[in-house]
Scaffold this motif. Structure first.
Motif, PDB file in Angstrom:
ATOM      1  N   PHE A   1       0.842  -1.193   0.000  1.00 40.33           N
ATOM      2  CA  PHE A   1       0.000   0.000   0.000  1.00 40.33           C
ATOM      3  C   PHE A   1       0.877   1.242   0.000  1.00 40.33           C
ATOM      4  CE2 PHE A   1      -2.238   3.474   2.017  1.00 40.33           C
ATOM      5  CZ  PHE A   1      -3.476   3.437   1.395  1.00 40.33           C
TER       6      PHE A   1
ATOM      7  N   LEU B   1      -4.747   2.463   4.883  1.00 40.09           N
ATOM      8  CA  LEU B   1      -4.226   1.095   4.935  1.00 40.09           C
ATOM      9  C   LEU B   1      -5.003   0.269   5.945  1.00 40.09           C
ATOM     10  CD1 LEU B   1      -2.237  -1.214   4.430  1.00 40.09           C
ATOM     11  CD2 LEU B   1      -0.689  -0.113   6.074  1.00 40.09           C
TER      12      LEU B   1
ATOM     13  N   ASN C   1      -8.360  -0.630   4.635  1.00 47.20           N
ATOM     14  CA  ASN C   1      -8.219  -1.663   3.604  1.00 47.20           C
ATOM     15  C   ASN C   1      -8.004  -3.033   4.230  1.00 47.20           C
ATOM     16  OD1 ASN C   1      -8.549   0.162   1.540  1.00 47.20           O
ATOM     17  ND2 ASN C   1      -6.424   0.119   0.859  1.00 47.20           N
TER      18      ASN C   1
ATOM     19  N   GLN D   1      -2.929  -2.888  -2.824  1.00 50.19           N
ATOM     20  CA  GLN D   1      -3.535  -1.732  -3.477  1.00 50.19           C
ATOM     21  C   GLN D   1      -3.465  -1.934  -4.985  1.00 50.19           C
ATOM     22  OE1 GLN D   1      -1.284   1.773  -2.761  1.00 50.19           O
ATOM     23  NE2 GLN D   1      -2.918   3.132  -3.373  1.00 50.19           N
TER      24      GLN D   1
END
Length: 163
Positions: free
Chosen positions: A125, A151, A154, A162
């Motif tokens: 990321f 992050l 996610n 990513q």
């Protein structure tokens, strides 16, 4: 008085059981060897603070969202860019101005998530402010913090790489 004596042990037991249920997954954050030289230019204190901030942010978000229970998350900071000069940078380059010196900031992080089942997922990321205009009003590590928050969200949503 007796009520308080009865409630105190009960409250302590509930606090301990609640804390155990809310424990985040194991999160370990380090700095990559390749980034270590740049990290010295930013200042060891600032970089260690960013390691701590990333750890706390990921733990907080995963705890709040009850995500990745029992997983081990190993993250490596591969790049950090401050929006404003760090103390070390200002010491090394006296011409920098804490208020007027502004740059595009952010962070890059790689690593792995080892699930409770033993499955391993890679993590990759990065986030940097798209333009200098977006960095206005920033503190030293605003965009790095933004990267950590994104992050962590996610990870909680199961997006490890990513795209």
């Amino acid at each position: 008085m007796r009520r308080i004596a009865f409630l105190a042990p009960l409250a302590a037991a509930l606090a301990v059981s609640g804390a155990a249920a809310a424990q985040p997954s194991a999160v370990v954050v380090t700095v990559s060897p390749d980034f270590a030289k740049t990290a010295q230019e930013l200042g060891e204190r600032d970089v260690q603070q960013q390691v701590s901030d990333l750890t706390r942010t990921v733990e907080r978000v995963l705890t709040q969202r009850h995500a990745l229970d029992g997983a081990r998350i190993e993250l490596v900071i591969t790049d950090l860019k401050p929006n404003r000069p760090t103390i070390q940078q200002m010491s090394d380059k006296p011409g920098l101005d804490m208020m007027r010196s502004l740059s595009i900031g952010g962070a890059a992080v790689e690593g792995t998530v080892t699930m409770a089942s033993g499955a391993v997922e890679p993590v990759k990321f990065d986030y940097y402010t798209p333009t200098l205009a977006d960095a206005r009003g920033s503190t030293t590590w605003t965009d790095a913090q933004r990267a950590y928050d994104r992050l962590a969200r996610n990870l909680a949503e199961g997006r490890y790489v990513q795209r």
